[in-house]
Write an enzyme that holds these catalytic residues in place. Structure first.
Site, PDB file in Angstrom:
ATOM      1  N   GLU A  84       0.817  -1.221   0.000  1.00 27.10           N
ATOM      2  CA  GLU A  84       0.000   0.000   0.000  1.00 27.10           C
ATOM      3  C   GLU A  84       0.850   1.271   0.000  1.00 27.10           C
ATOM      4  O   GLU A  84       0.633   2.193   0.770  1.00 27.10           O
ATOM      5  CB  GLU A  84      -0.964  -0.008   1.200  1.00 27.10           C
ATOM      6  CG  GLU A  84      -1.937  -1.177   1.154  1.00 27.10           C
ATOM      7  CD  GLU A  84      -3.007  -1.145   2.242  1.00 27.10           C
ATOM      8  OE1 GLU A  84      -2.725  -0.630   3.327  1.00 27.10           O
ATOM      9  OE2 GLU A  84      -4.112  -1.643   1.986  1.00 27.10           O
ATOM     10  N   ASP A 116      -8.500  -9.063   3.993  1.00 27.05           N
ATOM     11  CA  ASP A 116      -8.238  -7.958   4.908  1.00 27.05           C
ATOM     12  C   ASP A 116      -9.263  -7.872   6.037  1.00 27.05           C
ATOM     13  O   ASP A 116     -10.109  -6.979   6.015  1.00 27.05           O
ATOM     14  CB  ASP A 116      -8.204  -6.640   4.121  1.00 27.05           C
ATOM     15  CG  ASP A 116      -7.617  -5.506   4.946  1.00 27.05           C
ATOM     16  OD1 ASP A 116      -7.117  -5.767   6.045  1.00 27.05           O
ATOM     17  OD2 ASP A 116      -7.670  -4.352   4.480  1.00 27.05           O
ATOM     18  N   GLU A 134     -12.559  -2.469  12.077  1.00 23.53           N
ATOM     19  CA  GLU A 134     -12.568  -1.671  10.851  1.00 23.53           C
ATOM     20  C   GLU A 134     -13.682  -2.093   9.892  1.00 23.53           C
ATOM     21  O   GLU A 134     -14.318  -1.254   9.271  1.00 23.53           O
ATOM     22  CB  GLU A 134     -11.201  -1.816  10.172  1.00 23.53           C
ATOM     23  CG  GLU A 134     -11.126  -1.178   8.805  1.00 23.53           C
ATOM     24  CD  GLU A 134      -9.771  -1.367   8.118  1.00 23.53           C
ATOM     25  OE1 GLU A 134      -8.857  -1.965   8.732  1.00 23.53           O
ATOM     26  OE2 GLU A 134      -9.629  -0.914   6.969  1.00 23.53           O
TER      27      GLU A 134
END
Ligand code: GCW
Length: 678
Positions: free
Chosen positions: A286, A359, A387
């Site tokens: 990322e 993820d 998240e």
């Protein structure tokens, strides 16, 4: 006599004032409330004594127990009761952290070969007493399953917490080292109580500044505070630091000047923090810099840092990699890149792998790297902060998610739990008074620590322990709240990502449903990449006829995963009329799952409402408020998702399911630029 009595009761009163603030129930005391036992008068508790060690840690252990006993069993004078003896013994067979607790001729003995073992023994005894067990029946003989049980904080030096939903960072970098927030002691104590023994204090998206002398001084002050609680400090290191702050032209791991820079940096760190744990690194992931920027491999990068650290600590190298230029199925990329490197990492390198290949989704298959790198030290990374599971506002007890992956068989000799040597959890703590944003998110911190200590602990036991210590030991309360907790994560899967769907959350912040998003720069940033729904069907073909991600698993496990209908759309692309084993078609089953999830949340709210008599009003109210949000958002998830699936499939909802109240474009128009955590 009177004087002695006075002293004793004064002492007891003083001991009740724990290092954390007493007073109203605001969640600050976590599972360490030590609420007075209703049967306190039936127990006689004697003095606590310490033998064989006088270290700060051993003294903390003794003081901790004294305080807890005074609170659990108020009004005792400490005379003629069951004494507790903490004794450090030389026993080479006892592992670091191991302890025994046993009654022995009128005293309870806590024995350990290390001071942290004594500390863990004390917290374990307190856990039992906190659940109402009689002190003379507690017998424990425990050793941690993993030597490394760590929290990873995604906290930035400016106080923002990436994917944090509980306020600002608890690490007040700005005022360190002059002022160490007293809260850090309470934080360390909470971690020690569940066996956590390492913390990475800064975000894996790291600033090089964290390695500058002024930050090393700050880290040192934190490390000094954590140390007595058996916790080592680690830092996330930015791979390009030699260039960013070192004045070098390159960060090439094979360049002698770069190697020398890191060696000197490690020496500087160890001079300040003699028990510094080591580095955690997110490289070539990322947009973070890494060895591949110089044509080198992950092993080249990790081994260079490992050489700088030497025998003093470890380098934890994350395997969370996927690249825009790479057209391979994103969930395959980490395995493709790392598996061939098995055997080429230094012995003090640990490769840290997220629980699943995508993820931290509400549900994923386990990561195929587990069991596939037998010659490499491996860690599992779990996400405690939610998240992708509704932030702090949704009640989702994560132990069943953690347990599911820990217990999964790799097909390569044993379970996922057996394939790793360390466990890391992305922390959910923040400056909120109750630490985690919502009271029930404390349970996820607790569950993480308990499972890192013993991955075989059943979720139900963890839920019961936590709820009894945090809220109430009342059996009626526990009978209701434990199942509520245990079913909560499955509810999230149902209303967000049923049947193997994944990554359909809102762009960037990951708040709310957005399965329709298709216009982001990188293909794998778009939710449509993960479901590929159109008029003909839905799901990603990861079998031999598709991306063949299944082949990254051992053959018999691949077969099982392929047959798991709860992961149907993860591994298969199917027509909307695909028939499930139940006889229902996919198009019939999808709305059933969404509705089941919404109904489950309504049920949780209804159950919680009945528990008011057992919970103090402030915390009861707060949980109820969050359940109200969750009920509304579960419904929103269901409505928006179904509106979209109806549109792409061109189908009407099967009979018996309510139509979404708004047209699809209403859901698509929602924007939340202020959503927390990004
Ligand atoms: O889950 C994703 C998050 C990023 C995070 C990244 C990672 C720290 O959305 O915020 O960055 O994973 O794990 O590196």
């Amino acid at each position: 006599m009177r004087f002695a009595r006075l002293c004793a009761s004064w002492l007891a009163a003083a001991l009740i004032v724990a290092p954390v603030s007493a007073g109203a129930e605001d969640g600050y005391r976590l599972w360490l409330r030590h609420a007075p036992r209703a049967d306190a008068a039936q127990h006689r508790i004697g003095p606590v004594t310490l033998e064989g060690s006088d270290s700060p840690t051993a003294r903390l252990a003794r003081d901790e127990l004294q305080r807890a006993l005074a609170t659990l069993f108020p009004g005792q004078d400490g005379a003629n009761g069951m004494a507790v003896v903490l004794r450090r013994i030389p026993d080479p067979h006892m592992r670091e952290g191991a302890f025994r607790v046993a009654p022995d001729r009128g005293v309870v003995r806590i024995t350990a070969a290390s001071d942290t073992g004594l500390l863990y023994g004390v917290f374990a005894l307190m856990r039992e007493l906190g659940q109402g067990r009689p002190i003379d029946t507690v017998r424990l003989d425990e050793a941690p399953a993993y030597a490394l049980r760590m929290l990873n904080h995604w906290d930035n030096p400016d106080g923002h917490v990436e994917r944090g939903y509980a306020g600002r960072s608890i690490f007040d970098w700005w005022h360190l080292p002059d002022r160490v927030d007293p809260r850090i002691t309470d934080y360390a104590r909470a971690n020690a109580s569940i066996g956590i023994n390492g913390v990475v204090v800064n975000n894996v998206n790291a600033r090089a500044m964290m390695l500058e002398p002024r930050y090393i001084a700050k880290a040192r002050a934190l490390a000094d505070t954590l140390r007595p609680w058996g916790i080592r400090l680690y830092l996330s290191a930015r791979f390009s630091a030699p260039r960013d702050i070192g004045g070098l032209e390159t960060a090439d791991p094979l360049d002698p000047a770069v190697r020398a820079w890191w060696k000197a940096k490690a020496d500087e760190l160890y001079a300040a923090i003699p028990d510094f744990g080591g580095f955690l690194v997110k490289a070539n992931s990322e947009g973070q810099p890494g060895p591949q920027d110089y044509g080198r491999s992950h092993a080249d990068g990790a081994n260079m840092l490992a050489a700088a650290i030497g025998g003093r600590g470890v380098v934890i190298w994350r395997a969370f990699v996927y690249a825009a230029e790479n057209t391979e199925d994103r969930v395959k990329q980490a395995y493709s890149e790392f598996q061939p490197l098995d055997g080429s990492f230094a012995s003090n390198v640990i490769v840290q792998v997220k629980n699943g290949p995508l993820d931290f989704q509400p549900r994923e298959p386990f990561h195929p790297l587990f069991g596939a790198m037998p010659r490499t030290g491996m860690a599992m990374e779990l996400q405690i902060t939610k998240e992708y599971l509704g932030f702090a506002s949704h009640l989702a007890f994560l132990a069943p998610l953690f347990e599911e992956v820990l217990d999964a068989r790799t097909g390569r000799g044993g379970t996922v739990a057996q394939s790793v040597t360390a466990i890391a959890g992305v922390a959910n703590t923040g400056s909120d008074r109750n630490w985690t944003g919502s009271d029930f998110d404390q349970a996820n911190w607790y569950a993480f620590g308990r499972l890192a200590w013993d991955p075989r602990l059943p979720s139900a036991q963890i839920a019961r322990e936590w709820a009894a210590q945090t809220f109430s030991r009342n059996p009626d309360f526990l009978r209701a709240v434990v199942p509520l907790m245990l079913n909560s994560r499955a509810a999230v899967v149902d209303y967000m990502t049923p049947l193997g769907l994944a990554h359909v959350m809102g762009t960037g912040h990951h708040y709310g449903p957005a399965p329709w998003v298709a216009d982001l720069d990188r293909p794998e940033w778009n939710p449509v990449y993960y479901h590929r729904a159109d008029a003909t069907g839905i799901g990603v073909d990861r079998t031999r006829t598709g991306t063949n991600a299944l082949a990254q698993y051992a053959p018999d496990i691949a077969q099982q995963l392929a047959a798991d209908e709860d992961l149907l759309l993860w591994f298969h692309r199917v027509p909307w009329d695909y028939r499930l084993r139940s006889g229902a078609t996919l198009w019939q089953e999808l709305p059933r799952r969404y509705d089941r999830g919404v109904a489950a949340v309504r049920g949780m709210a209804a159950t919680w409402a009945t528990l008011a008599p057992h919970v103090d009003p402030a915390r009861h109210r707060s949980v109820a408020d969050f359940l109200k949000i969750q009920t509304r958002e579960a419904q929103w998830w269901r409505d928006a998702s179904l509106a979209y699936w109806m549109a792409v499939s061109g189908r009407a909802l099967p009979p018996g399911h309510a139509l979404p109240p708004h047209p699809l474009d209403w859901y698509q128009a929602q924007r939340f630029p202020e959503a927390p955590g990004e």
